[in-house]
Design a protein around this motif. Structure first.
Motif, PDB file in Angstrom:
ATOM      1  N   THR A  23       2.356 -70.728   7.861  1.00  9.54           N
ATOM      2  CA  THR A  23       3.104 -71.482   8.862  1.00  9.54           C
ATOM      3  C   THR A  23       2.445 -72.838   9.111  1.00  9.54           C
ATOM      4  OG1 THR A  23       3.770 -69.426   9.943  1.00  9.54           O
ATOM      5  CG2 THR A  23       4.012 -71.460  11.210  1.00  9.54           C
ATOM      6  N   PRO A  24       3.208 -73.931   9.054  1.00  9.24           N
ATOM      7  CA  PRO A  24       2.633 -75.258   9.315  1.00  9.24           C
ATOM      8  C   PRO A  24       2.452 -75.502  10.812  1.00  9.24           C
ATOM      9  CG  PRO A  24       4.972 -75.464   8.838  1.00  9.24           C
ATOM     10  CD  PRO A  24       4.632 -74.009   8.659  1.00  9.24           C
ATOM     11  N   HIS A  25       1.408 -76.252  11.166  1.00 12.00           N
ATOM     12  CA  HIS A  25       1.117 -76.630  12.541  1.00 12.00           C
ATOM     13  C   HIS A  25       0.718 -78.098  12.574  1.00 12.00           C
ATOM     14  CE1 HIS A  25       0.236 -72.305  12.331  1.00 12.00           C
ATOM     15  NE2 HIS A  25       0.232 -72.222  13.653  1.00 12.00           N
ATOM     16  N   HIS A  26       0.924 -78.751  13.709  1.00 15.14           N
ATOM     17  CA  HIS A  26       0.230 -80.013  13.924  1.00 15.14           C
ATOM     18  C   HIS A  26      -1.265 -79.705  13.953  1.00 15.14           C
ATOM     19  CE1 HIS A  26       4.169 -81.242  15.827  1.00 15.14           C
ATOM     20  NE2 HIS A  26       3.917 -82.275  15.046  1.00 15.14           N
ATOM     21  N   ARG A  27      -2.060 -80.532  13.307  1.00 19.98           N
ATOM     22  CA  ARG A  27      -3.501 -80.276  13.286  1.00 19.98           C
ATOM     23  C   ARG A  27      -4.042 -80.173  14.714  1.00 19.98           C
ATOM     24  NH1 ARG A  27      -7.459 -81.099   9.544  1.00 19.98           N
ATOM     25  NH2 ARG A  27      -6.019 -82.249   8.203  1.00 19.98           N
ATOM     26  N   VAL A  28      -3.574 -81.064  15.592  1.00 18.12           N
ATOM     27  CA  VAL A  28      -4.044 -81.061  16.978  1.00 18.12           C
ATOM     28  C   VAL A  28      -3.711 -79.736  17.650  1.00 18.12           C
ATOM     29  CG1 VAL A  28      -3.680 -82.090  19.231  1.00 18.12           C
ATOM     30  CG2 VAL A  28      -3.957 -83.551  17.246  1.00 18.12           C
ATOM     31  N   CYS A  29      -2.504 -79.223  17.428  1.00 17.67           N
ATOM     32  CA  CYS A  29      -2.094 -77.954  18.039  1.00 17.67           C
ATOM     33  C   CYS A  29      -2.964 -76.815  17.525  1.00 17.67           C
ATOM     34  CB  CYS A  29      -0.630 -77.672  17.733  1.00 17.67           C
ATOM     35  SG  CYS A  29       0.516 -78.850  18.465  1.00 17.67           S
TER      36      CYS A  29
END
Length: 292
Positions: A30-36
């Motif tokens: 699953t992709p995420h914003h790096r910050v998240c």
């Protein structure tokens, strides 16, 4: 166009833009914003891992993607069941946002900003280097970069930086500052130990000296609480520029290198704590060696 464009981050629920800084969960994909991802320090869908969930382009609560029927390609509406992509407004005054969800989304957009400031680095690079506590440090970095040149703020409250010195400085890999804080902490307790050991007489002059040393320790704590994040900011800039000089391209490997270099070290923190305790204990025995 990236394969993640317009897909939803499972944490902030905002769609990915083409230039978004995306990291992928190594277990479910699953992709995420790096910050998240760094904020939670885990996958946003970790509870689905035991069920064998594998990301296929949509989150579990989105359901299967419906097939469009009789869609006019020139029509502006979206098929039933497919939400219209949300356009995130430009960040002006983020503190004016009332909705916590909207605040979170705007913070994510701010922390992914690639614009370089007068310091020569971007907020995205600084947050990648901070690796953890990115919301706190992202706000601090934004404050330090605001205002006119020469009049930029340098104060941002961080109680841990002062109350847990020098352990916190070693934890954040600011070894020189940690050593300086350790020496000040140790030196501030020396006169009192000499009084207890009978080396110094308990008189008014010694009392003033002990009070001055305590005051010095107090001043150090206050300064680090107020300016500790600014010192970390300057430290991060130097480290980022050094890493940048070794890497020509600012791709995924570059940001991974920043994160790895800046990731806090519990080992350093433990060693710093042990050194502090050992130094204090050694100074406690110093009167015996002097008198013996």
């Amino acid at each position: 166009m990236s394969k993640f464009t317009n897909k939803l981050c499972p944490i902030c629920r905002a769609p990915f833009t083409e230039d978004a800084d995306v990291v992928v969960c190594p277990q479910c994909g699953t992709p995420h914003h790096r910050v998240c991802y760094l904020t939670k320090n885990r996958c946003g869908l970790e509870e689905y891992h035991a069920q064998g969930f594998v990301w296929n382009g949509r989150l579990p609560d989105e359901g299967p993607e419906p097939e469009p029927e009789n869609i006019d390609p020139h029509h502006a509406e979206y098929p039933a069941g497919i939400p219209e992509p949300k356009v995130m407004p430009a960040i002006q005054d983020i503190e004016d946002v009332e909705s916590p969800e909207e605040y979170y989304k705007k913070m994510v957009e701010r922390l992914n900003d690639n614009t370089e400031g007068d310091d020569g680095v971007s907020i995205r690079e600084l947050c990648a280097y901070a690796s953890t506590s990115v919301f706190h440090y992202g706000r601090a970095f934004s404050v330090f970069r605001s205002g006119a040149a020469g009049k930029r703020p340098k104060i941002f409250m961080n109680l841990c930086s002062g109350l847990f010195a020098p352990v916190y400085q070693f934890y954040r890999k600011m070894d020189l500052l940690g050593i300086a804080a350790l020496m000040i902490t140790a030196a501030s307790s020396l006169p009192l130990l000499l009084v207890y050991g009978g080396i110094l007489e308990d008189n008014e002059g010694v009392y003033i000296l002990v009070s001055l040393c305590r005051f010095l320790s107090f001043v150090m704590t206050v300064v680090l609480c107020l300016f500790g994040d600014y010192l970390y900011y300057r430290h991060a800039i130097k480290r980022i520029k050094k890493i940048r000089s070794r890497m020509q391209e600012r791709g995924e490997a570059y940001y991974e290198s920043l994160s790895e270099s800046g990731r806090p070290s519990w080992l350093r923190a433990v060693i710093g704590f042990l050194v502090l305790m050992l130094t204090t204990a050694s100074m406690g025995l110093l009167p015996r060696f002097i008198s013996g």
